[in-house]
Write an enzyme that holds these catalytic residues in place. Structure first.
Site, PDB file in Angstrom:
ATOM      1  N   ASP A  48       0.875  -1.194  -0.020  1.00  0.00           N
ATOM      2  CA  ASP A  48      -0.122   0.112   0.184  1.00  0.00           C
ATOM      3  C   ASP A  48       1.142   1.261   0.033  1.00  0.00           C
ATOM      4  O   ASP A  48       2.152   1.122   0.354  1.00  0.00           O
ATOM      5  CB  ASP A  48      -0.953  -0.015   1.149  1.00  0.00           C
ATOM      6  CG  ASP A  48      -2.123   0.881   0.877  1.00  0.00           C
ATOM      7  OD1 ASP A  48      -3.069   0.653   1.472  1.00  0.00           O
ATOM      8  OD2 ASP A  48      -2.037   1.657  -0.001  1.00  0.00           O
TER       9      ASP A  48
HETATM   10  C1  GLC Z   1      -4.007   4.314  -0.348  1.00  0.00           C
HETATM   11  C2  GLC Z   1      -5.299   3.114   0.301  1.00  0.00           C
HETATM   12  C3  GLC Z   1      -5.345   2.179  -0.825  1.00  0.00           C
HETATM   13  C4  GLC Z   1      -4.885   2.883  -2.139  1.00  0.00           C
HETATM   14  C5  GLC Z   1      -3.655   3.457  -2.441  1.00  0.00           C
HETATM   15  C6  GLC Z   1      -3.416   4.091  -3.485  1.00  0.00           C
HETATM   16  O1  GLC Z   1      -3.648   4.849   0.854  1.00  0.00           O
HETATM   17  O2  GLC Z   1      -4.899   2.652   1.324  1.00  0.00           O
HETATM   18  O3  GLC Z   1      -6.462   1.570  -0.844  1.00  0.00           O
HETATM   19  O4  GLC Z   1      -5.233   1.759  -3.333  1.00  0.00           O
HETATM   20  O5  GLC Z   1      -3.465   4.500  -1.105  1.00  0.00           O
HETATM   21  O6  GLC Z   1      -4.360   5.178  -3.696  1.00  0.00           O
END
Ligand code: GLC
Length: 735
Positions: free
Chosen positions: A295
């Site tokens: 993430d």
């Molecule tokens: C965010 C989220 C994730 C998302 C990623 C990219 O913090 O936790 O669900 O896909 O960043 O935007």
């Protein structure tokens, strides 16, 4: 059946090995490096474009300022040219995607195309209901159709990877990200997961109308203690395996081409550096052949977890654990080469991750077809077919929570509409609204106008505390029926949006009470991204319509239900508590030694009712259904369930027949009941249908005290009915 095998084919493997032989170490590390934008606005969005978006209402003043502040002066094009970036997050605009692909393909040494990802969770430009709303359709075909349209529009924008579906089971309404998933039940979330992967990816990843899916967040992110986002998840392994993992196994078996690790630690080990999750479960047990992405920033955050001494240590742990792509933390790009030179990692560690990334790039056809027709999107975005599906999915996501007979309304009456949310388009799009924008969204007021309804409107009350009682009493004076729009702003749910108090915010309850005290018929329409504690609102309303955040066609869908053009069929996929203090609350809990009852010494709160405000599976209709003649028959590997369902009302309706099972006695405590099957059936007035479903015997297995997956013979009680409080039941002994 596990569809991962198709990615592990000789042709793809040969291409991977050929590329690995040619790649320098910098080029290999580049494939593991994903770069994301700073706040809203993407990368090299021009100031002129930003001004246009602001003037057209596509972004708010705040988003405009964030974008100006976060703009890149250059697009890191040189790093792409040098092969130091393998994927991007958040590039917006098909021209920018094509530009980046041309640099990667035509100007870098090996011409490896880019993965370009974005969170297209419930629509690109045509926005469908937020997942928590859509899950109330209980309809796998619908789940698949909406993500298929989302994929088509997304692919036309040059984006080839979505960070969806989000399939975190969520049992705590205080957790804002409950909005993004399919609710509290593992079985329903697993059905949702499979359908979403099919919709996004189709059968062929190289289909130009499909995009790479990403099952997230792996794993047990929804178990955050206290419902506080990013908090630790401290759950038994049995609960991890019985509640949180199955939707991911379902997604992997359906062919999900990528998985995203979650921010949380699981029982003390950050998921991002958890080799048990990635090596044992994902790769060894589930035979996953896709790629694993962290993430955003999660690798670097292991330093905050206190399990990594610095980002180099975090990079080492994450790579060894099985993370293939570092999303936007630069931990890999800054440290992998040094770790190799220091002998801490081997070239095989790097090649394993690079192979996983190349495999998905090859399988998605990017080497043959990296560019996008720039004229395609505008023909597709919000076309009639897509808007029609948006309206259909929205009205099927609506849950009728209360109705004393006031609904459906006649179209020729005069009504008053109050509550600012009735006239707020952007609020209808909910969290992760993709590229959805204000002027392409139908608010409740827009819908009433488009349907020719005779109404007066005054906001009178905001979500966050404004309330003008005098104006309210004036605007409702000459009508008998009032529609009140209440709930949350879309930014009050979603990521980093946990609430300790899920009562109706501000002075909204005061407004509803004032309407009730005037003796008006009150229809309360809820706009929210989570279950809210709405006991007072329900008591003061003649009808309560749960309208969530329904997307582009919200207003039309709500009118379809309120005026009877569609008989509401939505069923809750999360329990609605009486108050915030009851969270977390879910239907498939264990009995305990002192089951909840009126008896003092039993499992309950002294200051709360014994049952939730609305149970899992609940939803009213403009008709009613009668269940009879439940028959169970055992076969070797399954139990067949048959039940007669009759429409005993005066209008046609669609019922969701639900089957719950209780393991009466087992070596570990088992839930008082668990959803094991469901089927929708449409019935004309007085029509009776015999509905048949099957419960596989395997679905009754669980993990014993020694973490062995077992089926234990004995009595099982099957409950069949309208929601998780169904009483029609039969017991069968299964050996
Ligand atoms: C965010 C989220 C994730 C998302 C990623 C990219 O913090 O936790 O669900 O896909 O960043 O935007």
């Amino acid at each position: 059946m596990n569809l991962q095998e198709k990615y592990n084919n000789p042709i793809t493997n040969e291409k991977i090995n050929k590329l690995l032989d040619e790649m320098t170490i910098d080029e290999k590390i580049g494939q593991l490096n994903q770069v994301g934008p700073s706040p809203v606005g993407g990368f090299e969005i021009s100031l002129k474009e930003l001004d246009k978006m602001l003037k057209s209402g596509r972004i708010s003043q705040q988003e405009y300022e964030n974008s100006v502040r976060g703009m890149y002066s250059d697009l890191r094009e040189e790093e792409v040219r040098q092969g130091k970036i393998g994927s991007f997050l958040g590039v917006k605009g098909v021209d920018k995607c094509n530009k980046l692909q041309h640099i990667a393909v035509d100007e870098s040494r090996l011409g490896i195309p880019l993965l370009i990802g974005l969170d297209i969770v419930h629509g690109y430009r045509t926005i469908f209901p937020i997942p928590l709303a859509e899950s109330c359709c209980w309809d796998e075909d619908m789940f698949e159709k909406t993500s298929s349209i989302a994929a088509k529009e997304t692919a036309a924008s040059g984006i080839n990877w979505t960070f969806a579906p989000m399939i975190d089971v969520a049992r705590d309404a205080r957790w804002g990200r409950i909005a993004e998933g399919a609710g509290e039940d593992t079985y329903l979330t697993s059905c949702f997961a499979k359908a979403k992967v099919r919709g996004f990816q189709g059968n062929e990843l190289s289909n130009p109308e499909k995009i790479i899916s990403c099952a997230k967040h792996f794993v047990a992110y929804g178990a955050a203690i206290g419902g506080r986002d990013y908090n630790t998840a401290d759950v038994s392994l049995q609960t991890v395996f019985e509640t949180y993992l199955p939707p991911f196994e379902a997604a992997v078996n359906e062919g999900a081409a990528s998985i995203m690790s979650s921010f949380n630690d699981l029982n003390g080990v950050p998921c991002t550096t958890n080799s048990f999750l990635f090596q044992e479960i994902l790769r060894k047990n589930w035979k996953f052949n896709g790629l694993v992405v962290s993430d955003a920033g999660a690798i670097g955050e292991c330093v905050n977890h206190g399990t990594a001494s610095d980002k180099k240590d975090a990079a080492y742990q994450a790579l060894k654990a099985g993370i293939d792509i570092d999303m936007n933390s630069s931990s890999f790009s800054d440290n992998i080469k040094l770790l190799l030179e220091q002998g801490k990692i081997t070239i095989d560690d790097i090649d394993r991750a690079v192979s996983n990334v190349l495999r998905i790039k090859i399988e998605s056809g990017l080497f043959e077809n990296p560019y996008t027709d720039e004229a395609l999107g505008e023909k597709l975005y919000l076309c009639e077919e897509h808007k029609s599906l948006a309206r259909d999915s929205a009205r099927k996501s609506i849950v009728l929570l209360k109705n004393d007979g006031v609904l459906p309304l006649e179209k020729n009456i005069k009504i008053a509409v109050v509550g600012e949310l009735a006239n707020m388009r952007l609020e209808m799009l909910g969290t992760w609204r993709g590229m959805g924008c204000e002027q392409e969204t139908v608010s409740l007021i827009d819908g009433l106008r488009e349907n020719g309804i005779n109404f007066v409107f005054e906001p009178c009350c905001s979500v966050d505390g404004f309330f003008d009682k005098e104006k309210l009493l004036t605007v409702i004076k000459d009508v008998d029926i009032v529609i009140a729009a209440v709930g949350e702003y879309q930014n009050m749910s979603g990521e980093a949006a946990s609430l300790r108090n899920i009562d109706l915010h501000g002075r909204q309850n005061e407004m509803l009470k004032a309407i009730f005290d005037e003796g008006k018929k009150l229809i309360t329409v809820l706009f929210n991204g989570r279950p809210l504690a709405i006991t007072e609102a329900v008591n003061n309303s003649n009808a309560v319509v749960e309208a969530w955040q329904l997307g582009s066609q919200a207003g039309n869908a709500i009118c379809d239900v309120i005026f009877g053009d569609y008989n509401p069929s939505g069923r809750l996929t999360t329990t609605f508590p009486n108050n915030s203090g009851e969270c977390p609350i879910y239907y498939n809990h264990v009995s305990t030694g002192r089951p909840t009852s009126e008896i003092k010494h039993s499992c309950k709160y002294m200051d709360s009712p014994l049952t939730p405000l609305f149970p899992f599976g609940f939803g009213l209709s403009y008709t009613d259904y009668q269940y009879d003649n439940l028959v169970l028959s055992k076969a070797k590997d399954e139990i067949s369930v048959s039940v007669d369902v009759r429409n005993i009302g005066s209008v046609e309706g669609t019922e969701t027949v639900q089957v719950y099972v209780k393991d009466c006695v087992a070596s570990r405590t088992r839930p008082v009941r668990e959803l094991k099957a469901f089927k929708k059936v449409t019935l004309k007035p007085s029509e009776l249908k015999t509905v048949k479903m099957v419960v596989p015997k395997d679905s009754l297995m669980f993990y014993d005290a020694n973490m062995k997956k077992v089926f234990e013979t004995g009595d099982f009680e099957f409950f069949v009915g309208h929601d998780s409080t169904a009483v029609l039941s039969k017991i069968v002994t299964i050996d």
